[in-house]
Motif scaffolding. Structure first.
Motif, short mmCIF file in Angstrom:
data_model
loop_
_atom_site.label_atom_id
_atom_site.label_comp_id
_atom_site.label_asym_id
_atom_site.label_seq_id
_atom_site.Cartn_x
_atom_site.Cartn_y
_atom_site.Cartn_z
N ILE A 168 0.84 -1.20 0.00
CA ILE A 168 0.00 0.00 0.00
C ILE A 168 0.88 1.25 0.00
O ILE A 168 0.67 2.19 -0.80
CB ILE A 168 -0.92 0.01 1.24
CG1 ILE A 168 -1.76 -1.25 1.32
CG2 ILE A 168 -1.78 1.26 1.25
CD1 ILE A 168 -2.72 -1.45 0.19
N THR A 169 1.87 1.27 0.88
CA THR A 169 2.79 2.40 0.95
C THR A 169 3.52 2.61 -0.38
O THR A 169 3.69 3.74 -0.84
CB THR A 169 3.81 2.17 2.08
OG1 THR A 169 3.11 2.02 3.32
CG2 THR A 169 4.78 3.34 2.19
N SER A 170 3.96 1.51 -0.99
CA SER A 170 4.67 1.59 -2.27
C SER A 170 3.80 2.20 -3.36
O SER A 170 4.27 2.98 -4.19
CB SER A 170 5.14 0.19 -2.71
OG SER A 170 6.01 -0.36 -1.76
N ALA A 171 2.52 1.84 -3.34
CA ALA A 171 1.61 2.38 -4.36
C ALA A 171 1.43 3.89 -4.19
O ALA A 171 1.44 4.64 -5.17
CB ALA A 171 0.26 1.68 -4.28
N TRP A 172 1.28 4.34 -2.95
CA TRP A 172 1.17 5.80 -2.72
C TRP A 172 2.43 6.51 -3.19
O TRP A 172 2.36 7.57 -3.83
CB TRP A 172 0.94 6.09 -1.23
CG TRP A 172 -0.46 5.89 -0.75
CD1 TRP A 172 -0.88 5.07 0.26
CD2 TRP A 172 -1.65 6.54 -1.24
NE1 TRP A 172 -2.24 5.17 0.43
CE2 TRP A 172 -2.74 6.08 -0.47
CE3 TRP A 172 -1.90 7.47 -2.25
CZ2 TRP A 172 -4.05 6.50 -0.69
CZ3 TRP A 172 -3.20 7.90 -2.46
CH2 TRP A 172 -4.25 7.41 -1.69
N TRP A 173 3.60 5.93 -2.87
CA TRP A 173 4.85 6.56 -3.28
C TRP A 173 4.99 6.58 -4.80
O TRP A 173 5.32 7.61 -5.39
CB TRP A 173 6.05 5.82 -2.66
CG TRP A 173 7.35 6.30 -3.25
CD1 TRP A 173 8.03 7.43 -2.93
CD2 TRP A 173 8.08 5.69 -4.32
NE1 TRP A 173 9.16 7.55 -3.72
CE2 TRP A 173 9.21 6.49 -4.58
CE3 TRP A 173 7.89 4.52 -5.07
CZ2 TRP A 173 10.13 6.17 -5.57
CZ3 TRP A 173 8.81 4.20 -6.05
CH2 TRP A 173 9.93 5.03 -6.29
N PHE A 174 4.76 5.44 -5.45
CA PHE A 174 4.99 5.33 -6.89
C PHE A 174 4.07 6.25 -7.69
O PHE A 174 4.53 6.97 -8.58
CB PHE A 174 4.80 3.88 -7.32
CG PHE A 174 4.93 3.66 -8.80
CD1 PHE A 174 6.17 3.74 -9.42
CD2 PHE A 174 3.82 3.40 -9.58
CE1 PHE A 174 6.30 3.55 -10.79
CE2 PHE A 174 3.93 3.22 -10.95
CZ PHE A 174 5.17 3.30 -11.56
N THR A 175 2.77 6.21 -7.39
CA THR A 175 1.84 7.05 -8.17
C THR A 175 2.07 8.53 -7.88
O THR A 175 1.88 9.37 -8.77
CB THR A 175 0.38 6.67 -7.86
OG1 THR A 175 0.12 6.79 -6.45
CG2 THR A 175 0.10 5.23 -8.28
N SER A 176 2.48 8.86 -6.65
CA SER A 176 2.81 10.25 -6.34
C SER A 176 4.04 10.70 -7.11
O SER A 176 4.09 11.83 -7.63
CB SER A 176 3.05 10.39 -4.84
OG SER A 176 3.40 11.71 -4.50
N PHE A 177 5.02 9.81 -7.22
CA PHE A 177 6.24 10.14 -7.96
C PHE A 177 5.94 10.37 -9.44
O PHE A 177 6.43 11.33 -10.05
CB PHE A 177 7.25 9.00 -7.82
CG PHE A 177 8.56 9.26 -8.52
CD1 PHE A 177 9.55 10.02 -7.93
CD2 PHE A 177 8.78 8.74 -9.79
CE1 PHE A 177 10.74 10.26 -8.59
CE2 PHE A 177 9.97 8.98 -10.46
CZ PHE A 177 10.96 9.74 -9.86
N VAL A 178 5.13 9.50 -10.03
CA VAL A 178 4.77 9.65 -11.45
C VAL A 178 4.00 10.95 -11.65
O VAL A 178 4.21 11.66 -12.64
CB VAL A 178 3.96 8.44 -11.93
CG1 VAL A 178 3.46 8.66 -13.36
CG2 VAL A 178 4.80 7.16 -11.88
N ALA A 179 3.10 11.27 -10.72
CA ALA A 179 2.33 12.51 -10.85
C ALA A 179 3.23 13.74 -10.80
O ALA A 179 2.97 14.75 -11.46
CB ALA A 179 1.29 12.59 -9.75
#
Length: 373
Positions: free
Chosen positions: A210-221
């Protein structure tokens, strides 16, 4: 990471990120037996079998990890749908309750159905398909007017009005302390209940997914892709299941998204885990009554999850990790409805079946007296 995303293209990078994070979630959800339904049943029945502890490890890790990322400035979730958009408290309460009833009937939430389907559970395969069809019908189909009517009963503005960190005034430090307390509680219970390594370690990895998904999609954004194409998000299974179904049937040529990679990633991760540990097994329905129960549960979860704006993972882990009020209402409604449904539908019947029959010397006189009258 920027070079990798640029070489793949941002849309494909999002999809492959969904596959990778989904694989992580699926593998460790299968190994840890992560399941909100099992946790709810243990809690309501006062049983100490470790299922509640496993769920708590995942919950606390997701919350603590996500809040740590935000505090360090490594993730910006302010534009996430759960926080930025207008929300529905009535939808959260009603949808969460319907989802809670449904996951007891279907013997697993939407993510658990996907994990079990990868192991060869045909009940979960059919229930998952019905869940996805119902979710799509609730989003843009026949059930959409009813969903919109129920959602409009009690709404809340986006932004600070949906952020429990802002509403309660606990601040980021308070959120971190809150997560740390529950993680310490999980460690203590795991020690006393002798939860196996795969249980607590797998649950921690589920939370980190869950944490990884928040980080990854935030980074792409942050790279500048517009919010509709690359929204900041974490894991959920109601909307993504419906999206995958629609893409397979009607729109295979649309640009890939994180959700498009997530569902097959979870399925693949669970399949690999089950294959490695020799747990692949075809299972079907025991009879017509069992089939009806599963299908009704799938329908309730599909509509309830879309009405609430999140499932047991989307609201219970992803949404709760960013302290959005609607997700906490949804999670509370799921727990309450699931506990009540289990008590009236399963627990009382199991206790009655386990109760020993009356002794013969007690039963015969009663029968004789009634016969004389």
């Amino acid at each position: 990471m920027e070079q990798l995303i640029e070489s793949l293209g941002q849309a494909k990078a999002l999809a492959w990120g969904g596959v990778a994070i989904g694989f992580l979630f699926g593998f460790f959800a299968q190994r840890s037996r992560f399941c909100l339904r099992s946790a709810t049943i243990e809690f309501s029945r006062g049983v100490h079998g470790g299922k509640l502890t496993v769920w708590l490890f995942a919950f606390a890790t997701a919350l603590l990890g996500t809040q740590a990322l935000i505090a360090l400035g490594w993730a910006d979730v302010s534009s996430a749908r759960q926080l930025a958009a207008r929300g529905s408290l009535s939808g959260a309460a009603l949808g969460g309750a319907l989802f809670g009833v449904g996951m007891i009937l279907a013997r697993g939430c939407s993510s658990r159905l996907l994990v079990l389907a990868a192991q060869g559970n045909l009940r979960s395969v059919l229930s998952g398909l019905v869940f996805a069809v119902t979710a799509q019908a609730a989003w843009t189909g026949l059930l959409a007017p009813l969903r919109e009517r129920l959602s409009s009963l009690w709404t809340v503005e986006g932004g600070a009005a949906r952020d429990l960190v802002a509403l309660t005034g606990i601040g980021r430090t308070g959120a971190l302390i809150f997560g740390a307390v529950w993680l310490l509680a999980a460690v203590r219970w795991a020690w006393h209940q002798r939860v196996p390594v795969w249980g607590w370690l797998g649950a921690v990895m589920v939370g980190l997914a869950i944490t990884s998904a928040w980080w990854f999609t935030s980074f792409v954004a942050l790279l500048g892709l517009d919010a509709e194409t690359a929204p900041v998000q974490a894991l959920s299974f109601t909307g993504p299941s419906a999206e995958v179904l629609v893409r397979v049937l009607f729109a295979p040529d649309k640009a890939p998204t994180f959700d498009l990679g997530l569902v097959p990633g979870v399925f693949l991760g669970s399949f690999v885990a089950a294959a490695l540990f020799r747990e692949l097994k075809l299972e079907g329905f025991a009879g017509g009554a069992s089939m009806r129960r599963y299908l009704v549960g799938a329908v309730l979860m599909g509509f309830g999850g879309m009405l609430a704006g999140g499932c047991a993972v989307g609201a219970g882990l992803s949404g709760a990790a960013v302290f959005t009020i609607t997700s906490w209402v949804t999670l509370s409604a799921m727990w309450a409805a699931a506990a009540l449904t289990d008590y009236f539908l399963d627990h009382r019947a199991e206790r009655a079946a386990a109760r020993p029959p009356p002794a013969l010397d007690q039963a015969v006189p009663q029968f004789s007296r009634s016969f004389k009258h």
